[in-house]
Design a protein around this motif. Sequence first.
Motif, PDB file in Angstrom:
ATOM      1  N   THR A  70     -22.379 -70.666  59.323  1.00  0.00           N
ATOM      2  CA  THR A  70     -21.840 -69.305  59.442  1.00  0.00           C
ATOM      3  C   THR A  70     -22.117 -68.527  58.156  1.00  0.00           C
ATOM      4  N   LEU A  71     -21.959 -69.191  57.028  1.00  0.00           N
ATOM      5  CA  LEU A  71     -22.236 -68.529  55.743  1.00  0.00           C
ATOM      6  C   LEU A  71     -23.703 -68.087  55.682  1.00  0.00           C
ATOM      7  N   LEU A  72     -24.617 -68.950  56.135  1.00  0.00           N
ATOM      8  CA  LEU A  72     -26.035 -68.556  56.140  1.00  0.00           C
ATOM      9  C   LEU A  72     -26.274 -67.378  57.076  1.00  0.00           C
ATOM     10  N   ARG A  73     -25.623 -67.392  58.228  1.00  0.00           N
ATOM     11  CA  ARG A  73     -25.816 -66.286  59.181  1.00  0.00           C
ATOM     12  C   ARG A  73     -25.331 -64.964  58.578  1.00  0.00           C
ATOM     13  N   VAL A  74     -24.267 -65.032  57.787  1.00  0.00           N
ATOM     14  CA  VAL A  74     -23.790 -63.824  57.109  1.00  0.00           C
ATOM     15  C   VAL A  74     -24.816 -63.378  56.059  1.00  0.00           C
ATOM     16  N   LEU A  75     -25.364 -64.346  55.313  1.00  0.00           N
ATOM     17  CA  LEU A  75     -26.357 -64.001  54.288  1.00  0.00           C
ATOM     18  C   LEU A  75     -27.621 -63.406  54.905  1.00  0.00           C
ATOM     19  N   LEU A  76     -27.948 -63.856  56.121  1.00  0.00           N
ATOM     20  CA  LEU A  76     -29.141 -63.346  56.801  1.00  0.00           C
ATOM     21  C   LEU A  76     -28.854 -62.055  57.554  1.00  0.00           C
ATOM     22  N   VAL A 107     -36.303 -62.180  52.886  1.00  0.00           N
ATOM     23  CA  VAL A 107     -35.392 -63.326  53.024  1.00  0.00           C
ATOM     24  C   VAL A 107     -35.847 -64.142  54.232  1.00  0.00           C
ATOM     25  N   ALA A 108     -36.506 -65.266  53.974  1.00  0.00           N
ATOM     26  CA  ALA A 108     -37.082 -66.042  55.082  1.00  0.00           C
ATOM     27  C   ALA A 108     -36.238 -67.280  55.340  1.00  0.00           C
ATOM     28  N   MET A 109     -36.248 -67.713  56.583  1.00  0.00           N
ATOM     29  CA  MET A 109     -35.385 -68.815  57.006  1.00  0.00           C
ATOM     30  C   MET A 109     -36.215 -69.978  57.534  1.00  0.00           C
ATOM     31  N   VAL A 110     -35.859 -71.185  57.116  1.00  0.00           N
ATOM     32  CA  VAL A 110     -36.431 -72.390  57.733  1.00  0.00           C
ATOM     33  C   VAL A 110     -35.313 -72.988  58.577  1.00  0.00           C
ATOM     34  N   GLU A 185     -44.303 -63.604  52.451  1.00  0.00           N
ATOM     35  CA  GLU A 185     -44.198 -63.499  50.985  1.00  0.00           C
ATOM     36  C   GLU A 185     -42.774 -63.188  50.554  1.00  0.00           C
ATOM     37  N   PRO A 186     -41.821 -64.024  50.992  1.00  0.00           N
ATOM     38  CA  PRO A 186     -40.417 -63.753  50.667  1.00  0.00           C
ATOM     39  C   PRO A 186     -40.114 -64.088  49.206  1.00  0.00           C
ATOM     40  N   SER A 187     -39.015 -63.547  48.698  1.00  0.00           N
ATOM     41  CA  SER A 187     -38.550 -64.016  47.392  1.00  0.00           C
ATOM     42  C   SER A 187     -37.360 -64.952  47.564  1.00  0.00           C
ATOM     43  N   VAL A 188     -36.792 -64.994  48.778  1.00  0.00           N
ATOM     44  CA  VAL A 188     -35.645 -65.873  49.045  1.00  0.00           C
ATOM     45  C   VAL A 188     -35.987 -66.765  50.243  1.00  0.00           C
ATOM     46  N   LEU A 189     -35.736 -68.050  50.073  1.00  0.00           N
ATOM     47  CA  LEU A 189     -35.921 -68.993  51.186  1.00  0.00           C
ATOM     48  C   LEU A 189     -34.571 -69.628  51.484  1.00  0.00           C
ATOM     49  N   GLY A 218     -41.234 -69.039  42.060  1.00  0.00           N
ATOM     50  CA  GLY A 218     -40.024 -68.372  41.550  1.00  0.00           C
ATOM     51  C   GLY A 218     -39.068 -67.975  42.668  1.00  0.00           C
ATOM     52  N   LEU A 219     -39.066 -68.767  43.770  1.00  0.00           N
ATOM     53  CA  LEU A 219     -38.215 -68.417  44.908  1.00  0.00           C
ATOM     54  C   LEU A 219     -36.738 -68.633  44.585  1.00  0.00           C
ATOM     55  N   THR A 220     -35.902 -67.832  45.200  1.00  0.00           N
ATOM     56  CA  THR A 220     -34.469 -68.125  45.228  1.00  0.00           C
ATOM     57  C   THR A 220     -34.275 -68.996  46.467  1.00  0.00           C
ATOM     58  N   LEU A 221     -33.646 -70.168  46.271  1.00  0.00           N
ATOM     59  CA  LEU A 221     -33.536 -71.119  47.381  1.00  0.00           C
ATOM     60  C   LEU A 221     -32.078 -71.399  47.702  1.00  0.00           C
TER      61      LEU A 221
END
Length: 334
Positions: A70-76, A107-110, A185-189, A218-221
Motif C-alpha cells: 500500500t505504501l508503494l502504491r501511494v508513492l506511485l 518513477v519506474a516500477m518492477v 530512463e527513470p531516476s527512481v526505481l 545514481g538511481l533512487t531505489l
Amino acid sequence: MTDMAPGTAARPEQPVFELLDVEKVFQVRPPGSIFSRRTVGLPALDGVRLKVRRGASVALVGESGSGKSTLLRVLLGLDEPTNGRALYNARPIGEMRRAGPAFARDVAMVYQDARGSIDPRMNVGAAIAEPLRHFGIVPPGEIPGRIAELLDRVGLSPDTALRYVSGLSGGQVRRVAIARALASEPSVLVADEAVSGLDVSTQAQLLNLLRRLQREMGLTLLFITHDLGVASYLCEEIAIMYLGRIVETGPTDAVLAAPAHPYSAALRKAAPEFSAPITEPLPGEIPSPLNLPKGCRFAGRCPRAAADCRDVDPELRSHGAGRMVACLHPLDAP
Ligand SMILES: Nc1ncnc2c1ncn2[C@@H]1O[C@H](COP(=O)(O)OP(=O)(O)O)[C@@H](O)[C@H]1O
Ligand code: SF4
Ligand SMILES: [Mg+2]
C-alpha cells in the motif's frame, strides 16, 4: 538522467519522496458479514512518515499485511492517501501523476509478478519497445538499438528480444522486467519483492545487478522485501513496518547490528544469519487492523511492554545518528 517536469527542479537536499502522516483507509466488510452492506475502515497505513533522499537505497521491511505494498502504491500515485500528504519533489504525488507523463517516466516500477506484468503475446523486444515509444525516448529508427543496449545492461543477449516470456527462466524474466523499467530512463526505481521466489544463486545475481545499476546510474531505489539479508545487501537505509506504521528507520547496518525497536529486534532474532526470509509470523497475537489497541500496537507481543505502552501510542522520534524509532522504551546500543 530524466528531465524534470516544469516547476519540479529539485534542490539537492530536497527529498525525492516525503510522506507526512499518511493514512490510507480501505472500506471493507466486517468479518462474518458477507451479506451486509455495512463497511468499516481498515487502516492499511496509519500515520506513516518517511523521507527518501535522492540517490538513496531504502528497504521497506515487515511481515505480510504490514502495509508495504500500500505504501508503494501511494508513492506511485496509484492510491491517494485518505489523510496526510504524499509528496514527490515537494509536490503532491497525485497532482504530479495527473499533470502528465513526466512522473510515470521518472518513477519506474518492477512488479512482484514480473511474468504477469508482461503481455505473453508480445516478444521481449516489443515489451521493451512499449515504454520507449510511449515516452518518446528515442526516434523510432533507434528503438532496436536501444532494446539491445537495455538487454545488455541487465546481462541478457540481444537475441532475447525475439523470445517470449513463457520460454524464459524466472531470473531472465526478472531481468527483462528491470530492462523494461529502465527503458523510460527513470531516476527512481521501485520494486516489490522483485527477487523473492527465486533460487539463492539467481537471487544473488539479480541483487548484484540491481546494486550495480543503482550505483552506476545514481538511481533512487525503494525495495520491498521480507528478507533482512536482501535488505542489508542492497540498501543503505531500512524502514521497518508494523501494522501500517514505520516503527524504525536508519542506516541498515546500524539498525540490524543494534535494533532499537523491540519489533526490529524480534525480526533480527528470527533471521540470525541474514539468510532466512521472514516467512513465519513472530510469536504472539497480532491485533486486527480493524481493531487496533489503544497505546502501542506492538504491546501485545513486546517483551519490554510497560504500563504506559498500553496508553500512549509512540511517535517516530529521533534516536541519534540518522535513526528514528517509534517506541517508549527503545533498546540501547550494546
Ligand atoms: N484494496 C484493498 N482493499 C482492502 N484492504 C486492503 C487492500 N489492499 C490492502 N489491504 C489491507 O491492507 C493491509 C496492508 O496490506 P498490504 O499493503 O498489501 O501489506 P503487505 O504488502 O505488507 O503485505 C492488509 O490488512 C490488507 O488486507
Ligand atoms: S512502546 Fe512499549 S510496547 Fe511498544 S515497542 Fe516500545 S516497549 Fe514495546
Ligand atoms: Mg505486499
